[in-house]
Design a protein around this motif. Structure first.
Motif, PDB file in Angstrom:
ATOM      1  N   LEU A 132       6.007   7.870  -4.316  1.00 42.42           N
ATOM      2  CA  LEU A 132       6.419   6.575  -4.908  1.00 42.42           C
ATOM      3  C   LEU A 132       7.355   5.823  -4.188  1.00 42.42           C
ATOM      4  O   LEU A 132       7.192   4.483  -4.188  1.00 42.42           O
ATOM      5  CB  LEU A 132       7.176   7.196  -6.328  1.00 42.42           C
ATOM      6  CG  LEU A 132       8.073   6.183  -6.981  1.00 42.42           C
ATOM      7  CD1 LEU A 132       7.030   5.178  -7.918  1.00 42.42           C
ATOM      8  CD2 LEU A 132       9.048   6.759  -8.247  1.00 42.42           C
ATOM      9  N   ASP A 133       8.159   6.342  -3.541  1.00 45.03           N
ATOM     10  CA  ASP A 133       9.105   5.553  -2.672  1.00 45.03           C
ATOM     11  C   ASP A 133       8.268   4.761  -1.603  1.00 45.03           C
ATOM     12  O   ASP A 133       8.325   3.524  -1.252  1.00 45.03           O
ATOM     13  CB  ASP A 133      10.249   6.076  -1.777  1.00 45.03           C
ATOM     14  CG  ASP A 133      11.035   7.025  -2.758  1.00 45.03           C
ATOM     15  OD1 ASP A 133      11.432   6.490  -3.992  1.00 45.03           O
ATOM     16  OD2 ASP A 133      11.642   7.933  -2.559  1.00 45.03           O
ATOM     17  N   LYS A 134       7.059   5.470  -0.780  1.00 45.31           N
ATOM     18  CA  LYS A 134       6.390   4.559   0.119  1.00 45.31           C
ATOM     19  C   LYS A 134       5.525   3.637  -0.465  1.00 45.31           C
ATOM     20  O   LYS A 134       5.274   2.490   0.059  1.00 45.31           O
ATOM     21  CB  LYS A 134       5.336   6.095   0.601  1.00 45.31           C
ATOM     22  CG  LYS A 134       6.277   6.951   1.678  1.00 45.31           C
ATOM     23  CD  LYS A 134       5.338   7.934   2.247  1.00 45.31           C
ATOM     24  CE  LYS A 134       6.041   8.720   3.038  1.00 45.31           C
ATOM     25  NZ  LYS A 134       5.104   9.882   3.495  1.00 45.31           N
ATOM     26  N   LEU A 135       5.068   4.183  -1.770  1.00 47.05           N
ATOM     27  CA  LEU A 135       4.238   2.959  -2.392  1.00 47.05           C
ATOM     28  C   LEU A 135       4.965   1.717  -2.975  1.00 47.05           C
ATOM     29  O   LEU A 135       4.503   0.530  -2.452  1.00 47.05           O
ATOM     30  CB  LEU A 135       3.458   3.431  -3.586  1.00 47.05           C
ATOM     31  CG  LEU A 135       2.048   4.534  -3.659  1.00 47.05           C
ATOM     32  CD1 LEU A 135       1.743   5.191  -4.565  1.00 47.05           C
ATOM     33  CD2 LEU A 135       0.964   3.691  -2.587  1.00 47.05           C
ATOM     34  N   ASN A 136       5.984   2.178  -3.472  1.00 43.67           N
ATOM     35  CA  ASN A 136       7.033   0.815  -3.617  1.00 43.67           C
ATOM     36  C   ASN A 136       7.331   0.068  -2.437  1.00 43.67           C
ATOM     37  O   ASN A 136       7.577  -1.014  -2.670  1.00 43.67           O
ATOM     38  CB  ASN A 136       8.138   1.110  -4.537  1.00 43.67           C
ATOM     39  CG  ASN A 136       7.839   1.601  -5.856  1.00 43.67           C
ATOM     40  OD1 ASN A 136       7.034   0.837  -6.433  1.00 43.67           O
ATOM     41  ND2 ASN A 136       8.486   2.440  -6.517  1.00 43.67           N
ATOM     42  N   GLY A 137       7.456   0.776  -1.357  1.00 47.72           N
ATOM     43  CA  GLY A 137       8.051   0.026  -0.127  1.00 47.72           C
ATOM     44  C   GLY A 137       6.720  -0.925   0.443  1.00 47.72           C
ATOM     45  O   GLY A 137       6.903  -2.252   0.777  1.00 47.72           O
ATOM     46  N   ILE A 138       5.469  -0.339   0.195  1.00 49.85           N
ATOM     47  CA  ILE A 138       4.254  -1.211   0.427  1.00 49.85           C
ATOM     48  C   ILE A 138       4.198  -2.574  -0.316  1.00 49.85           C
ATOM     49  O   ILE A 138       3.946  -3.503  -0.015  1.00 49.85           O
ATOM     50  CB  ILE A 138       3.261  -0.542   0.359  1.00 49.85           C
ATOM     51  CG1 ILE A 138       2.953   0.631   1.642  1.00 49.85           C
ATOM     52  CG2 ILE A 138       1.708  -1.203   0.525  1.00 49.85           C
ATOM     53  CD1 ILE A 138       2.056   1.684   1.259  1.00 49.85           C
ATOM     54  N   PHE A 139       4.532  -2.206  -1.521  1.00 51.47           N
ATOM     55  CA  PHE A 139       4.530  -3.234  -2.498  1.00 51.47           C
ATOM     56  C   PHE A 139       5.608  -4.486  -2.294  1.00 51.47           C
ATOM     57  O   PHE A 139       5.219  -5.371  -2.375  1.00 51.47           O
ATOM     58  CB  PHE A 139       4.505  -2.904  -4.052  1.00 51.47           C
ATOM     59  CG  PHE A 139       3.163  -2.352  -4.505  1.00 51.47           C
ATOM     60  CD1 PHE A 139       2.003  -2.673  -4.310  1.00 51.47           C
ATOM     61  CD2 PHE A 139       3.278  -0.948  -5.261  1.00 51.47           C
ATOM     62  CE1 PHE A 139       0.966  -1.880  -4.620  1.00 51.47           C
ATOM     63  CE2 PHE A 139       2.169  -0.350  -5.858  1.00 51.47           C
ATOM     64  CZ  PHE A 139       0.956  -1.005  -5.402  1.00 51.47           C
ATOM     65  N   ALA A 140       6.892  -3.870  -2.025  1.00 56.61           N
ATOM     66  CA  ALA A 140       7.716  -4.969  -1.596  1.00 56.61           C
ATOM     67  C   ALA A 140       7.307  -5.533  -0.375  1.00 56.61           C
ATOM     68  O   ALA A 140       7.646  -6.865  -0.385  1.00 56.61           O
ATOM     69  CB  ALA A 140       9.099  -4.167  -1.205  1.00 56.61           C
ATOM     70  N   LEU A 141       6.812  -5.043   0.642  1.00 65.77           N
ATOM     71  CA  LEU A 141       6.219  -5.781   1.816  1.00 65.77           C
ATOM     72  C   LEU A 141       5.174  -6.845   1.462  1.00 65.77           C
ATOM     73  O   LEU A 141       5.385  -8.214   1.788  1.00 65.77           O
ATOM     74  CB  LEU A 141       5.798  -4.724   3.023  1.00 65.77           C
ATOM     75  CG  LEU A 141       5.157  -5.301   4.150  1.00 65.77           C
ATOM     76  CD1 LEU A 141       6.226  -6.078   4.709  1.00 65.77           C
ATOM     77  CD2 LEU A 141       4.398  -4.282   4.966  1.00 65.77           C
ATOM     78  N   VAL A 142       4.287  -6.350   0.587  1.00 65.09           N
ATOM     79  CA  VAL A 142       3.170  -7.531   0.013  1.00 65.09           C
ATOM     80  C   VAL A 142       3.777  -8.595  -0.654  1.00 65.09           C
ATOM     81  O   VAL A 142       3.606  -9.857  -0.290  1.00 65.09           O
ATOM     82  CB  VAL A 142       2.298  -6.834  -0.805  1.00 65.09           C
ATOM     83  CG1 VAL A 142       1.272  -7.707  -1.398  1.00 65.09           C
ATOM     84  CG2 VAL A 142       1.479  -5.734  -0.064  1.00 65.09           C
ATOM     85  N   GLU A 143       5.021  -8.277  -1.674  1.00 60.12           N
ATOM     86  CA  GLU A 143       5.694  -9.419  -1.992  1.00 60.12           C
ATOM     87  C   GLU A 143       6.362 -10.329  -1.157  1.00 60.12           C
ATOM     88  O   GLU A 143       6.353 -11.608  -1.321  1.00 60.12           O
ATOM     89  CB  GLU A 143       6.450  -8.720  -3.069  1.00 60.12           C
ATOM     90  CG  GLU A 143       5.927  -8.110  -4.537  1.00 60.12           C
ATOM     91  CD  GLU A 143       5.219  -9.162  -5.285  1.00 60.12           C
ATOM     92  OE1 GLU A 143       5.516 -10.315  -5.300  1.00 60.12           O
ATOM     93  OE2 GLU A 143       3.845  -8.662  -5.791  1.00 60.12           O
ATOM     94  N   GLN A 144       6.801  -9.745  -0.300  1.00 60.35           N
ATOM     95  CA  GLN A 144       7.700 -10.465   0.675  1.00 60.35           C
ATOM     96  C   GLN A 144       7.015 -11.352   1.478  1.00 60.35           C
ATOM     97  O   GLN A 144       6.852 -12.522   1.762  1.00 60.35           O
ATOM     98  CB  GLN A 144       8.138  -9.648   1.787  1.00 60.35           C
ATOM     99  CG  GLN A 144       8.947  -9.998   2.797  1.00 60.35           C
ATOM    100  CD  GLN A 144       9.840  -9.221   3.719  1.00 60.35           C
ATOM    101  OE1 GLN A 144       9.672  -7.746   3.779  1.00 60.35           O
ATOM    102  NE2 GLN A 144      10.713  -9.814   4.517  1.00 60.35           N
ATOM    103  N   MET A 145       5.597 -10.579   1.813  1.00 61.59           N
ATOM    104  CA  MET A 145       4.461 -11.787   2.295  1.00 61.59           C
ATOM    105  C   MET A 145       3.998 -12.610   1.685  1.00 61.59           C
ATOM    106  O   MET A 145       3.610 -13.801   2.180  1.00 61.59           O
ATOM    107  CB  MET A 145       3.248 -10.867   3.178  1.00 61.59           C
ATOM    108  CG  MET A 145       3.512  -9.812   4.309  1.00 61.59           C
ATOM    109  SD  MET A 145       2.398  -8.302   4.430  1.00 61.59           S
ATOM    110  CE  MET A 145       1.039  -9.302   4.923  1.00 61.59           C
TER     111      MET A 145
END
Length: 100
Positions: free
Chosen positions: A28-41
């Motif tokens: 969950l932490d890893k996936l949410n980190g990926i989604f946060a990066l996508v939102e930042q991009m």
């Protein structure tokens, strides 16, 4: 977008993964980190930026990619391959319908 633990457990079940609670929370932490990066991009303004056909083109304008000729090099052996298939129709493999 962010996921919660029930989403991760559902995804794990669909992927037929056996995750315990500790593994699910780490995932969950890893996936949410990926989604946060996508939102930042997504937040970056890219209007007026032309897409590149090759990353090095951003630094060198005279880059010519060495692409091979798009030519058929293998014979068509579809009929031979489909002779051993359990079911085919009109050159396509027929498979059972799988719906969960």
């Amino acid at each position: 977008m962010s996921l919660d633990l029930s989403d991760v457990k559902r995804l794990a079940r669909l992927a037929q993964l056996d995750l315990n609670d500790t593994q699910a929370s780490k995932t969950l932490d890893k996936l949410n980190g990926i989604f946060a990066l996508v939102e930042q991009m997504r937040a970056v303004d890219t209007s007026g930026v032309e897409p590149l056909n090759h990353p090095i083109a951003a630094y060198q304008d005279n880059v010519a990619l060495r692409l091979r000729e798009d030519a058929v090099t293998e014979p068509n052996r579809r009929d031979e391959y489909q002779q051993v298939a359990p079911a085919t129709q009109d050159g396509l493999y027929l498979v059972p319908k799988v719906i969960e």
